[in-house]
Design an enzyme around this catalytic site. Structure first.
Site, PDB file in Angstrom:
ATOM      1  N   HIS A  82       0.850  -1.186   0.000  1.00  0.00           N
ATOM      2  CA  HIS A  82       0.000   0.000   0.000  1.00  0.00           C
ATOM      3  C   HIS A  82       0.881   1.230   0.000  1.00  0.00           C
ATOM      4  O   HIS A  82       1.844   1.318   0.768  1.00  0.00           O
ATOM      5  CB  HIS A  82      -0.914   0.050   1.227  1.00  0.00           C
ATOM      6  CG  HIS A  82      -1.689   1.335   1.304  1.00  0.00           C
ATOM      7  ND1 HIS A  82      -2.814   1.565   0.540  1.00  0.00           N
ATOM      8  CD2 HIS A  82      -1.471   2.479   2.011  1.00  0.00           C
ATOM      9  CE1 HIS A  82      -3.260   2.789   0.776  1.00  0.00           C
ATOM     10  NE2 HIS A  82      -2.473   3.355   1.668  1.00  0.00           N
ATOM     11  N   ASP A 161     -16.236   0.771   5.897  1.00  0.00           N
ATOM     12  CA  ASP A 161     -15.268   1.818   5.564  1.00  0.00           C
ATOM     13  C   ASP A 161     -15.851   2.789   4.545  1.00  0.00           C
ATOM     14  O   ASP A 161     -15.661   3.999   4.648  1.00  0.00           O
ATOM     15  CB  ASP A 161     -13.981   1.205   5.027  1.00  0.00           C
ATOM     16  CG  ASP A 161     -13.013   2.273   4.553  1.00  0.00           C
ATOM     17  OD1 ASP A 161     -12.543   3.060   5.397  1.00  0.00           O
ATOM     18  OD2 ASP A 161     -12.740   2.346   3.339  1.00  0.00           O
ATOM     19  N   ARG A 168     -16.861  10.925   7.224  1.00  0.00           N
ATOM     20  CA  ARG A 168     -15.687  11.682   7.680  1.00  0.00           C
ATOM     21  C   ARG A 168     -15.400  12.861   6.761  1.00  0.00           C
ATOM     22  O   ARG A 168     -14.976  13.934   7.207  1.00  0.00           O
ATOM     23  CB  ARG A 168     -14.461  10.763   7.734  1.00  0.00           C
ATOM     24  CG  ARG A 168     -14.477   9.759   8.881  1.00  0.00           C
ATOM     25  CD  ARG A 168     -13.439   8.676   8.670  1.00  0.00           C
ATOM     26  NE  ARG A 168     -12.118   9.232   8.503  1.00  0.00           N
ATOM     27  CZ  ARG A 168     -11.155   8.678   7.782  1.00  0.00           C
ATOM     28  NH1 ARG A 168     -11.381   7.539   7.141  1.00  0.00           N
ATOM     29  NH2 ARG A 168      -9.983   9.253   7.681  1.00  0.00           N
ATOM     30  N   SER A 183      -9.047   2.751   8.116  1.00  0.00           N
ATOM     31  CA  SER A 183      -9.565   2.775   6.747  1.00  0.00           C
ATOM     32  C   SER A 183      -8.624   2.052   5.791  1.00  0.00           C
ATOM     33  O   SER A 183      -9.038   1.187   5.011  1.00  0.00           O
ATOM     34  CB  SER A 183      -9.767   4.224   6.296  1.00  0.00           C
ATOM     35  OG  SER A 183     -10.205   4.284   4.956  1.00  0.00           O
ATOM     36  N   LYS A 187      -9.109  -2.404   4.473  1.00  0.00           N
ATOM     37  CA  LYS A 187      -9.214  -2.824   3.066  1.00  0.00           C
ATOM     38  C   LYS A 187      -8.085  -3.772   2.686  1.00  0.00           C
ATOM     39  O   LYS A 187      -8.298  -4.760   1.979  1.00  0.00           O
ATOM     40  CB  LYS A 187      -9.228  -1.593   2.151  1.00  0.00           C
ATOM     41  CG  LYS A 187     -10.477  -0.731   2.294  1.00  0.00           C
ATOM     42  CD  LYS A 187     -10.587   0.298   1.199  1.00  0.00           C
ATOM     43  CE  LYS A 187      -9.612   1.441   1.358  1.00  0.00           C
ATOM     44  NZ  LYS A 187      -9.991   2.376   2.419  1.00  0.00           N
TER      45      LYS A 187
END
Length: 410
Positions: A82, A161, A168, A183, A187
């Site tokens: 990520h 999420d 948010r 968050s 995922k």
């Protein structure tokens, strides 16, 4: 459980139990908890923070709100990465096929670009016919065949999420670190990984402007990953200048293909190798060989074939996605390049149409910049230090004005 009591507890800085966090996420996902109550809890979390244990509980509850991937017993090691995002970051296009060469499974679920941060899905869709909307069943079949799939988030993964992020966004709680961690990690961990590497950027073109901010976020994500049994590594990488020499969807794919052929910019290849080393079972020499001998490129061609594209198009992607206006930007004086401001260039690329300011915006795959000069290079007056790809002369004029601000020569 009594939701107002949970909100009050966090408002007063007390710790929430795993059961309380699970109850909240379950109720909110099932539409049994109204937005105004979740908004109040999100603000309480924003103001009071969460411990590592609370953040892990929130992450686990969010990932378990939807489908969690599972693999056959015969599956090899499952890995992914990520990135916290940056300008010109096309690493995933190279890293995913490279890792799959090592008999790893790479179920890469990516996102679209928003603001100056480019999105892997937008880049892949610059390849004619490429399908990012595979079902989980299609992705699993592709993993079994070639070991890698590059898709967008499905509606069945982490629905909590999706709901919470939208809330948010309108309640000024996006920047809460624990909510960011939950968050991102929910995922990724819904992919049921054995190992994850986090590419955390800092600098002018990154969400975190300082290395200290990046370190705080990276360590928090690593703690959650490890707490949930996933081998989690972190690499911190500067993003003051764009990564590589291109910014823009099709242009970045072309550059990624250059790296997959064994060429490309040194800074881009270096970060790919660094991240691959954290996940791969092979050594650096073998990884380099897969890039240099075309093995990784062939794996990328297999991805394109399986997901609806024609690998022959990769050889002429620049022609397929040619911009209406292509203009050299030259240096007005001689000297050493001191600054190539990633933030300014990223904003200019969005203005050209390569990115989006709102989720629903369309992107133009043809526009952006290539041949960007790198910091430290010596140039002479009249040398090309960037090339503009625009849909009109007016847009090219705008981009040229921004490049004059972004590139400073001493």
């Amino acid at each position: 459980m009594h939701i107002p009591s949970i909100i009050e507890k966090k408002r007063d800085g007390k710790l929430l139990s795993d059961d309380e966090i699970r109850s909240v996420i379950s109720a909110y996902t099932a539409d049994e908890m109204p937005d105004y109550q979740m908004a109040a809890l999100a603000m309480a979390i924003y103001l009071q923070g969460m411990t590592a244990d609370e953040t892990a509980s929130l992450t686990r509850a969010m990932l378990q709100s939807g489908e969690v991937l599972s693999y056959p017993d015969s599956a090899p090691r499952v890995v992914d990465k990520h990135s916290t995002g940056g300008v010109g970051d096309k690493v995933s296009l190279i890293l995913a096929p490279l890792l799959a060469c090592d008999d790893l499974w790479v179920p890469m679920i990516s996102g679209r670009g928003l603001g100056i941060t480019g999105g892997t899905l937008d880049k892949l869709e610059a390849i004619p016919g490429f399908r990012v909307g595979l079902s989980i069943e299609e992705m699993m079949s592709q993993l079994e065949q070639i070991g890698v799939a590059m898709i967008g988030q499905t509606g069945s993964i982490c629905p909590a999420d999706k709901k919470l992020y939208a809330l948010r966004d309108v309640t000024a709680t996006v920047s809460s670190q624990c909510l960011i961690v939950a968050s991102i990690m929910s995922k990724k961990l819904a992919e049921s990984l054995d190992a994850l590497v986090l590419d955390v950027k800092f600098g002018k073109g990154a969400f975190m402007k300082t290395k200290a901010e990046a370190a705080s976020l990276g360590i928090a994500m690593q703690e959650v990953g490890e707490a949930m049994g996933v081998e989690t590594g972190v690499c911190f990488n500067p993003m003051d200048e764009p990564l590589g020499k291109t910014v823009g969807n099709s242009l970045e794919v072309v550059e990624a293909i250059d790296v997959l052929r064994g060429g490309g910019p040194a800074d881009l290849r270096e970060i790919v190798m660094k991240l691959a080393a954290r996940l791969s079972q092979a050594g650096a020499d073998q990884l380099a060989q897969w890039l240099d001998d075309g093995t990784a490129l062939q794996k990328f061609r297999e991805i394109v074939t399986h997901q609806g594209g024609d690998p022959a198009d990769l050889e002429r992607l620049g022609e397929i996605n040619a911009a209406a206006v292509i203009r050299d930007f030259v240096s007005e004086n001689s000297g050493q390049v001191g600054i190539v401001n990633a933030d300014t260039i990223g904003r200019a690329s969005v203005a050209l149409g390569a990115g989006r300011s709102r989720v629903e915006d369309e992107v133009d795959p043809s526009v952006g910049f290539d041949e960007l000069i790198k910091v430290g290079a010596e140039v002479n007056a009249g040398d090309v230090v960037a090339r503009i790809h625009a849909s009109s002369e007016k847009d090219a004029d705008m981009a040229e004005a921004e490049l004059k601000k972004a590139i400073q020569i001493r």
